[in-house]
Structure formats: C-alpha cells, structure tokens
Design a protein around this motif. Structure first.
Motif, mmCIF file in Angstrom:
data_model
loop_
_atom_site.group_PDB
_atom_site.id
_atom_site.type_symbol
_atom_site.label_atom_id
_atom_site.label_comp_id
_atom_site.label_asym_id
_atom_site.label_seq_id
_atom_site.Cartn_x
_atom_site.Cartn_y
_atom_site.Cartn_z
ATOM 1 N N ILE A 58 6.751 8.523 -6.533
ATOM 2 C CA ILE A 58 5.045 7.842 -6.257
ATOM 3 C C ILE A 58 4.885 9.240 -6.054
ATOM 4 C CG2 ILE A 58 4.166 8.062 -4.059
ATOM 5 C CD1 ILE A 58 6.704 5.828 -3.138
ATOM 6 N N LEU A 117 -8.796 -1.125 4.391
ATOM 7 C CA LEU A 117 -9.680 -0.438 4.023
ATOM 8 C C LEU A 117 -9.194 -0.055 2.453
ATOM 9 C CD1 LEU A 117 -11.602 2.886 4.262
ATOM 10 C CD2 LEU A 117 -9.276 3.409 3.756
ATOM 11 N N SER A 151 -8.534 4.517 -12.964
ATOM 12 C CA SER A 151 -7.612 3.643 -11.656
ATOM 13 C C SER A 151 -6.365 2.874 -11.069
ATOM 14 C CB SER A 151 -8.179 3.789 -10.198
ATOM 15 O OG SER A 151 -9.027 4.715 -10.670
ATOM 16 N N THR A 205 -14.385 10.350 -12.487
ATOM 17 C CA THR A 205 -15.466 10.122 -11.569
ATOM 18 C C THR A 205 -15.753 10.802 -11.516
ATOM 19 O OG1 THR A 205 -13.574 8.703 -10.483
ATOM 20 C CG2 THR A 205 -15.206 8.224 -9.548
ATOM 21 N N CYS A 227 1.063 -1.533 0.095
ATOM 22 C CA CYS A 227 0.131 0.014 0.473
ATOM 23 C C CYS A 227 1.157 0.816 0.193
ATOM 24 C CB CYS A 227 -1.010 -0.117 0.949
ATOM 25 S SG CYS A 227 -2.097 -1.436 1.403
ATOM 26 N N THR A 276 3.123 2.157 -2.237
ATOM 27 C CA THR A 276 3.551 3.472 -3.128
ATOM 28 C C THR A 276 1.850 3.701 -3.694
ATOM 29 O OG1 THR A 276 3.216 1.228 -4.197
ATOM 30 C CG2 THR A 276 5.111 2.700 -4.277
ATOM 31 N N LEU A 277 0.924 3.795 -3.263
ATOM 32 C CA LEU A 277 -1.044 3.993 -3.578
ATOM 33 C C LEU A 277 -0.838 4.811 -3.471
ATOM 34 C CD1 LEU A 277 -2.859 1.428 -4.261
ATOM 35 C CD2 LEU A 277 -3.941 2.700 -2.125
ATOM 36 N N PRO A 278 -1.826 5.962 -4.834
ATOM 37 C CA PRO A 278 -1.868 7.399 -4.691
ATOM 38 C C PRO A 278 -3.039 7.087 -4.177
ATOM 39 C CG PRO A 278 -1.163 6.185 -6.680
ATOM 40 C CD PRO A 278 -0.934 5.306 -5.671
ATOM 41 N N VAL A 338 -5.789 8.853 -4.957
ATOM 42 C CA VAL A 338 -6.436 8.835 -6.089
ATOM 43 C C VAL A 338 -7.637 7.503 -6.815
ATOM 44 C CG1 VAL A 338 -5.264 8.940 -8.246
ATOM 45 C CG2 VAL A 338 -7.358 10.360 -7.973
ATOM 46 N N VAL A 339 -6.624 5.966 -5.678
ATOM 47 C CA VAL A 339 -7.034 5.506 -6.781
ATOM 48 C C VAL A 339 -8.234 4.931 -5.689
ATOM 49 C CG1 VAL A 339 -6.313 2.818 -6.172
ATOM 50 C CG2 VAL A 339 -4.952 5.066 -7.451
ATOM 51 N N LEU A 340 -8.237 5.808 -4.623
ATOM 52 C CA LEU A 340 -9.196 5.080 -3.424
ATOM 53 C C LEU A 340 -10.928 6.148 -3.170
ATOM 54 C CD1 LEU A 340 -7.208 5.101 -0.609
ATOM 55 C CD2 LEU A 340 -7.479 3.119 -1.899
ATOM 56 N N LEU A 341 -9.945 7.180 -4.468
ATOM 57 C CA LEU A 341 -11.909 7.776 -4.895
ATOM 58 C C LEU A 341 -13.152 7.085 -5.169
ATOM 59 C CD1 LEU A 341 -11.225 10.729 -4.643
ATOM 60 C CD2 LEU A 341 -11.985 10.871 -7.493
ATOM 61 N N THR A 342 -12.938 6.412 -6.942
ATOM 62 C CA THR A 342 -13.628 6.340 -7.117
ATOM 63 C C THR A 342 -14.929 5.202 -5.975
ATOM 64 O OG1 THR A 342 -12.811 5.663 -8.762
ATOM 65 C CG2 THR A 342 -15.780 4.452 -8.489
ATOM 66 N N PRO A 343 -13.940 3.725 -5.516
ATOM 67 C CA PRO A 343 -15.489 3.368 -4.295
ATOM 68 C C PRO A 343 -15.923 3.759 -2.920
ATOM 69 C CG PRO A 343 -12.976 2.523 -4.189
ATOM 70 C CD PRO A 343 -13.633 3.328 -5.330
ATOM 71 N N LEU A 344 -14.503 4.960 -2.518
ATOM 72 C CA LEU A 344 -14.842 5.626 -0.986
ATOM 73 C C LEU A 344 -15.702 6.379 -1.287
ATOM 74 C CD1 LEU A 344 -11.529 6.646 0.366
ATOM 75 C CD2 LEU A 344 -13.172 5.338 0.936
ATOM 76 N N PHE A 345 -16.148 6.792 -3.199
ATOM 77 C CA PHE A 345 -16.487 7.908 -3.319
ATOM 78 C C PHE A 345 -18.191 7.123 -3.336
ATOM 79 C CE2 PHE A 345 -19.229 9.796 -7.778
ATOM 80 C CZ PHE A 345 -19.651 11.475 -6.710
ATOM 81 N N ASP A 369 -12.895 -3.139 -5.316
ATOM 82 C CA ASP A 369 -14.591 -2.793 -5.695
ATOM 83 C C ASP A 369 -13.809 -1.947 -7.032
ATOM 84 O OD1 ASP A 369 -17.115 -2.359 -5.092
ATOM 85 O OD2 ASP A 369 -17.175 -0.155 -3.606
ATOM 86 N N PRO A 392 -9.502 7.240 5.463
ATOM 87 C CA PRO A 392 -8.956 7.141 4.232
ATOM 88 C C PRO A 392 -7.389 7.649 4.503
ATOM 89 C CG PRO A 392 -10.500 8.199 3.883
ATOM 90 C CD PRO A 392 -10.717 8.114 4.843
ATOM 91 N N ILE A 433 -16.238 -1.896 -9.783
ATOM 92 C CA ILE A 433 -16.850 -1.164 -11.120
ATOM 93 C C ILE A 433 -15.950 -0.945 -12.309
ATOM 94 C CG2 ILE A 433 -17.286 1.124 -11.265
ATOM 95 C CD1 ILE A 433 -17.058 1.030 -7.617
ATOM 96 N N LYS A 491 1.053 10.257 -7.686
ATOM 97 C CA LYS A 491 0.000 10.679 -7.051
ATOM 98 C C LYS A 491 -0.025 12.848 -7.510
ATOM 99 C CE LYS A 491 0.827 8.736 -2.998
ATOM 100 N NZ LYS A 491 1.616 8.498 -1.329
#
Lengths: 262, 288
Positions: free
Chosen positions: B216, B18, B263, B250, A100, A102-104, A106-113, B25, A131, B29, B220
C-alpha cells in the motif's frame, strides 16, 4: 535472543548494534548541525522572526485535532454498530468500507480539486480534515470492530437485562472498554494527519492556512534557498513530534502493533 | 434489538460517501479531454487510457514502484528483524537504540526532505562521510543522475520506515515461548539456526502484515520523491511514481482528464492488490 554468555560476545553484539544504528542517527545529526551552521542561534531567531511562523503550528494542530475528533466519533459509533448491533446487509456495508483501505489519497485528488474550486472548499480546514478523516476511518473501524468482537456478548446482554438501551451500552460499556484501542487509533490518526503533505499542498494555498509540512517549501522561498535557515525551520517543526513521541513512547509503539498484527 | 444502521451511518456517509463520490467523479472525468476549468470539456471515451498504455513515463512509474517495493520491503525486513533480535539479546541502553530507530517514523517526510536534499547534494555530508571512510571515489551527484536518484529515494524510505518493521517484529518475538528457545539451545542450535527455524516462522504473520503495508505504501509513494527531487521527479523522470505522475498531470500540467485516468488505473491496481492479499490471508488461516 542472540546467545552471548561471554563478555567479549556481549561487546561484539553491542558494537554491531551501534554500527547498525549510526546510519539512522546520521540524518538527524546533519539536520541539527546544519541548522547551526553559519550564524548559530541567529538562524533560529530569524526563523522565529518570520511573521506568522506560529500559524503553521496552529493550523496543523487544528487540522490534527479535527481529524482525530471526527475519526474517533465516527469509528466508535460504527465499530459498535458493525460488531454488536443488527444491521441489514451489514457485511456488504463493511466490505464497502474495507474496499477503501488500500486507497491512495492521490486518487481523490482530481475530483476534490475540481469540486474544491466549485464550492469554495479552498483554504478552509475542512478541505483537509474531511478527506484525511475519510481515509483513516476504514482502518480505524476495522481495528476497533475486531477489538469489540473480542468482548463476550454476555456482557452486552447483561447490560440490556439491567435495562440499558443501545445508547447506555455505548456510553457505559463500549467507550470505557475500547480505551486501549482508541489510544492506538488516536496515535496513528495523529501521525497521519500531522505529517500529511499532499492535501495541504493542494488545498491550502493561502499562507495563513498552511501546515507545518509546508514549512520547508515556504522557507525555501522566504530565505532564497539559505540551507541553514531551512534546516533550522525543519528542526523547529520536528521538535514537537519528537517530544510527543518521547512522552508517549509506549502508546506510539502499542498503537502501531495493534494496527498491524490484527 | 434495535437496528444498528444509525450507528454505522456516520462512518458510511463520511467514508463511503466521500470516497465513492470521488471515484465516480474520477471515472467520469477520465473520459474527458479537460484542463479542469474550461466549461465545455471534450468527451473522448477511452482515449486517455489508450494513451496511457503507450506512455513510457507511466510504465517507468510502474517499474519504479515495483523495484521500490521489492527493495524497500526486503531491506526493511532484514534490518528490522536484525534490530529486533539484537535488542532482545543482552545489550545495554536498549531504549536509546529503540528511540533512534523509531524517531524517523514520527518525523514528517516533508520536513526531512530538505535535510536529505542537502545530504545528497554534490557537496553534501554523504560524500564527506564517504571520503572519511576512504571511499571518496564513490562520491557523485546522487540526486542528479538517473542511475542513483531512485536508490536514494529507496534509502530514505528504508530510513523512515524501519522503525515500524522493528517495533512489530520486536512485539512478535516477545510472544515466542521462551521454553521453545531454551529447548533448541539445549539441542545445540546456534544463533542463525534459531533465527531461521524458530523466529522467522513464528513471525510470519507480522511479515505478511508488513508486506501488505509495504505494498500500500509503495502505491501511495508521493512525498519523498516529490520533495527530494524538488518537484521535478528526478532526471528523466527517474523518480517518477504513480502518485507523483497523477499530481503532475492534474495540478501542474492541467491535464485533468489524463490525471483522472491514471487515478483509475492506480485504484484498480490497489484494489486488485487488496483483494489478492485478503484471499491469500484467508487461505493461510484455513491451513492453520
């Protein structure tokens, strides 16, 4: 480093350094100067007079405090577990956490939204705290685990022999010993949470809940693009950050150094 | 010894729970043609992905990210190292210089965005300075042109992050054994020779760490292009990045399925990067 034995050489170095630093100072001057343009202090008074201006600071403070508290607790427990306790599939879990890193966000955006709409996550502090904390934890655990790895096992064994259980070891050995690295974790979590823009932008749509990073866009609407007042609001939101940095200069720098050198 | 599982569980639940839930998810999607609200989204398999590969805006965003990374990393490394070396020399008021370089790091990009918008506007302070320097002919609408919008974004980023590069190099240089430097001086090595042959190799660990952070960071990138361009990503998507494109798809355009597919692609790129850097880091350690 640069050899400068003679006086004129030192003067040249000083001039080069000053010329180099000027572009870094320039935007700050533009900001302050622009905030006084036109009506001077009145710009600041107008900004302060906007109802609920302090709410932005309060919200940012609550969110930053929440993220820091959550990250600190979870990281300390986890780092101790990963470093000194026996866990089955420990390395597997650790790698899952590291993946996790290197995770940007914004990748979490869709499901969280989408989930946000469903569970009424919107316009709550949690929508931003969870988040942000989740994204900070991997790095914090990596740092702290490396730090605890450096503590000799004998210290832990000695405490065990004296009859301390894992909780006692955690409370009387891990917590005091990790203070320097904890300071680093707190500092970069603070910068990350306080300065974050995307999560508040998406999840805090009600003005009462918004954070200081949303202040410029709010004032663009409020003052109809009046640049001087927007810049005045920018100065006011920047002040706490600059003051915090000046007071904790050493911790800030150490926090970053610890963060990247490992 | 008791099991450590309860100790690591909170971290795993919060983070892995999380984040992995979100990734799962998102993958689901990404196979939908969906606006995020409609109760019966259309399943379209991998169609989003095939459209992305034919989407010029996506490839533009990838190109911008690569250029952005190469340029900002190179500039920050050069300037940051120079600052670090200069401030390790005998100069006065070193603290003040340090503070000025580092303040941009603590200021939120979101707060500085209006300042930069004003600065680079057609009547902005940047052009004024150019005129004072006798370079008035260079004045142009920096943010409104395809050719200059991305360089401005990179300039702002370099301004913001040189402080980190500087602080790390400064710390790394402090660790160099001063007797090595003295010996080199006695052997007649000049300033450039010392930087090239002693300082640069000694700080290589820091350089690699910064390269990782920079990669990174480049993936981002969101705040600066989004805010400085006022939400439009510049003329002709000139400052479109993967992050801003995902947001636009989105949130702004309600193409939630497409945004999710983007994504996933971003995620794959980030993980590949992460693994590659881990492996190269390992190799290096083995050689050491």
């Amino acid at each position: 480093m640069f050899e400068a034995r003679r006086r004129w050489q030192r003067v040249v170095l000083q001039i080069v350094l000053t010329l180099l630093v000027l572009p870094y100072l320039f935007p700050l001057i533009v900001m302050v100067q622009g905030s006084f343009a036109g009506q001077g202090w009145t710009n600041f008074k107008d900004v302060l007079a906007v109802p609920g201006f302090w709410r932005f600071f309060l919200n940012s403070a609550v969110i930053a405090a929440g993220v820091i508290a959550l990250v600190y607790v979870v990281t300390m427990l986890g780092a101790y577990g990963f470093s000194k306790l026996r866990v089955r599939f420990r390395e597997l879990y650790f790698w899952m956490l590291l993946a996790c890193l290197t995770l940007p966000e914004v990748v979490l955006l869709t499901p969280l939204f989408i989930t946000g709409i469903k569970v009424g996550f919107y316009n709550t502090y949690w929508a931003v705290i969870l988040p942000l904390a989740a994204l900070q934890v991997p790095f914090a655990v990596l740092l702290t685990r490396n730090y605890i790895n450096g503590v000799p096992d004998q210290l832990f064994e000695a405490m065990r022999v004296d009859g301390a259980n894992a909780v006692g070891v955690f409370r009387y050995l891990v917590i005091p010993l990790t203070r320097p690295i904890a300071a680093a974790v707190v500092i970069f979590t603070l910068i990350g949470a306080w300065n974050d823009y995307l999560m508040p932008l998406v999840f805090l749509t009600s003005q009462k809940m918004q954070t200081i990073t949303l202040v410029p866009s709010f004032f663009t609407g409020e003052f109809n693009d009046d640049q001087t007042k927007i810049l005045a609001s920018a100065v006011m939101t920047a002040i706490p950050e600059v003051v915090a940095y000046l007071c904790l200069q050493r911790q800030f720098e150490r926090g970053l150094t610890a963060g990247a050198i490992k | 010894m008791s099991s450590g599982l309860p100790w690591i569980l909170p971290a795993l639940v919060l983070c892995v729970g999380l984040i992995y839930y979100c990734i799962g998810d998102t993958s689901y999607i990404s196979t939908l043609n969906w606006d995020g609200i409609s109760p019966n989204p259309q399943h379209i398999g991998a169609q989003n992905f095939t459209s992305i590969f034919h989407d010029p805006i996506f490839w533009g965003a990838v190109r911008h990210t690569v250029i952005f990374y190469v340029v900002t990393f190179t500039a920050q490394t050069a300037i940051g190292l120079l600052f670090a070396v200069l401030l390790h020399s005998r100069v006065r008021l070193a603290v003040i210089y340090k503070v000025i370089i580092f303040i941009p790091v603590v200021l939120a990009p979101a707060i500085m965005a209006p300042v930069f918008r004003a600065m680079f506007s057609p009547t902005g302070q940047f052009d004024t300075v150019l005129q004072h320097l006798g370079l008035g002919f260079l004045a142009q609408p920096w943010l409104a042109q395809t050719t200059t919008a991305l360089p401005v974004i990179m300039l702002i980023t370099v301004w913001e992050w040189t402080g980190v590069t500087f602080v790390l190099y400064y710390a790394a240089i402090s660790q160099i054994d001063s007797s090595v430097l003295e010996a080199a001086r006695l052997d007649g090595a000049g300033n450039t020779r010392i930087i090239r042959s002693i300082i640069w190799p000694s700080v290589s660990g820091t350089t690699i760490a910064l390269a990782t952070l920079g990669a990174i960071g480049a993936l981002k990138t969101f705040d600066v292009p989004y805010l400085v361009s006022g939400g439009s990503m510049g003329p002709n998507d000139a400052t479109q990045f993967l992050g801003t494109y995902i947001y636009q798809m989105t949130i702004t355009l309600d193409h939630v399925g497409y945004g999710a597919a983007l994504s996933i692609i971003l995620l794959v790129i980030a993980v590949i990067f992460g693994v590659a850097l881990q492996i190269s880091g390992r190799k290096r350690r083995m050689i050491d």
